[in-house]
Design an enzyme around this catalytic site. Structure first.
Site, PDB file in Angstrom:
ATOM      1  N   PRO A 260       0.617  -1.397   0.424  1.00 44.92           N
ATOM      2  CA  PRO A 260      -0.058  -0.102   0.331  1.00 44.92           C
ATOM      3  C   PRO A 260       0.882   1.209   0.168  1.00 44.92           C
ATOM      4  O   PRO A 260       0.903   2.013   1.215  1.00 44.92           O
ATOM      5  CB  PRO A 260      -0.564  -0.238   1.351  1.00 44.92           C
ATOM      6  N   CYS A 261       1.657   1.281  -1.250  1.00 48.97           N
ATOM      7  CA  CYS A 261       2.330   2.271  -1.519  1.00 48.97           C
ATOM      8  C   CYS A 261       1.212   4.128  -1.691  1.00 48.97           C
ATOM      9  O   CYS A 261       1.878   4.933  -0.758  1.00 48.97           O
ATOM     10  CB  CYS A 261       3.197   3.135  -3.177  1.00 48.97           C
ATOM     11  N   HIS A 262      -0.156   3.451  -1.257  1.00 48.27           N
ATOM     12  CA  HIS A 262      -0.971   5.517  -1.451  1.00 48.27           C
ATOM     13  C   HIS A 262      -0.600   5.789   0.423  1.00 48.27           C
ATOM     14  O   HIS A 262      -1.316   6.527   0.680  1.00 48.27           O
ATOM     15  CB  HIS A 262      -2.650   4.904  -1.697  1.00 48.27           C
TER      16      HIS A 262
END
Length: 295
Positions: A260-262
């Site tokens: 989950p780089c967001h």
DNA sequence: ATGACATTCTTGT
DNA sequence: ACAAGAATGTCAT
């Protein structure tokens, strides 16, 4: 001339899903540019030539949130609240306790890093199968090896070639072949929260340097609906003075969304960059807020 | 609010 | 080996 490389894999229902996202994307763009002015449903509908009620329905079906609620979700204040929660995110054993309240858990993954030798070979000897699939955020490019999911990228209709080139440049020596039938189950599992179950974890192979893998590991421990500042991540992996390097590593993540780089944001709570477009980052965050709201 | 710069890691030459 | 760039953060205006 490149017609042959444009995969003819998009089914009819997926095309309409893509068109829907186009509209939603425009609305999100409008919202994020003018969120200070609190644009009304009417104004938003006018900007995409739709009836207010039609837009309301479309948007809500897509995100589980009304446009107005979505506007709330991408506000600075909201992101700050995600940061402010002081629960010891990365100190708790994330894998064990989360099976509790119904759908309120995240996508479960098991991950293994690639051996240094394999990494150095830049994918040599690796058989990579890929396929494009519609998802709530446009088109998703799914790439798998026989050891599990290796890459996940996003693009808009028409940008398939560009996205594929982006991913191929990361492992230039791998062999590539389109195999939609093989990637479809992955796409279905990733983007439908109903399939997020601990007893069916998703297998992911992380291909990157030691530093990058440690950053991605930290990201995997951020639960849905939470966020961490780049500087916090830097501290957690024992490199408190390297927030910028963390940013670069987060950006190099080949398995976006699953890793989950967001959920990495600026220290102020501001949404900063995203490899696949800042609008998409907002879209994903808003969509997650909608999933949580439905529980 | 805006802009310079400090600092760490990756990558291409 | 070296230089440039990156999804940041901080401090001085």
């Amino acid at each position: 001339m490149n017609a042959m490389t444009q995969p003819q894999t998009v089914l009819t229902d997926e095309i309409t899903a893509g068109a829907d996202y186009e509209i939603v994307r425009k609305v999100i763009e409008t919202i994020s540019e003018n969120y200070r002015d609190q644009p009304s449903l009417e104004e938003l509908a006018a900007s995409v030539n739709m009836e207010p009620t039609a837009l309301q329905k479309l948007f809500t079906r897509w995100a589980g949130l009304s446009p107005k609620a979505f506007l709330q979700a991408v506000t600075l204040d909201h992101a700050r609240r995600l940061l402010a929660s002081d629960m010891p995110l990365l100190d708790t054993a994330y894998e064990v306790g989360l099976s509790g309240p119904g759908r309120l858990h995240d996508l479960f993954v098991t991950h293994e890093a690639m051996s240094p030798g394999e990494f150095k070979a830049k994918g040599a000897g690796l058989a990579m199968r890929y396929g494009f699939h519609a998802c709530p955020f446009g088109l998703a490019l799914v790439m798998i090896t026989d050891r599990g999911l290796a890459g996940l990228a996003f693009c808009d209709p028409g940008g398939e070639r560009e996205a594929l080139a982006d991913m191929q440049s990361r492992w230039p020596n791998a062999r590539y072949g389109e195999d939609v039938a093989a990637t479809a189950p992955y796409a279905a599992r990733i983007f439908d929260p109903a399939n997020w179950r601990p007893d069916r974890p998703l297998k992911v192979v992380l291909i990157g340097t030691d530093f990058q893998v440690s950053v991605w590991n930290a990201l995997l421990k951020i639960p849905m609906g939470k966020a961490l500042a780049y500087s916090d991540i830097a501290r957690k992996i024992g490199k408190p003075d390297a927030p910028r390097a963390v940013g670069a590593a987060v950006g190099a993540n080949p398995v976006s969304f699953v890793v989950p780089c967001h959920r990495a944001v600026g220290k102020s709570g501001a949404l900063t960059g995203y490899h696949w477009g800042l609008t998409r980052k907002r879209a994903i965050l808003g969509w997650e807020a909608g999933q949580l709201a439905q529980v």
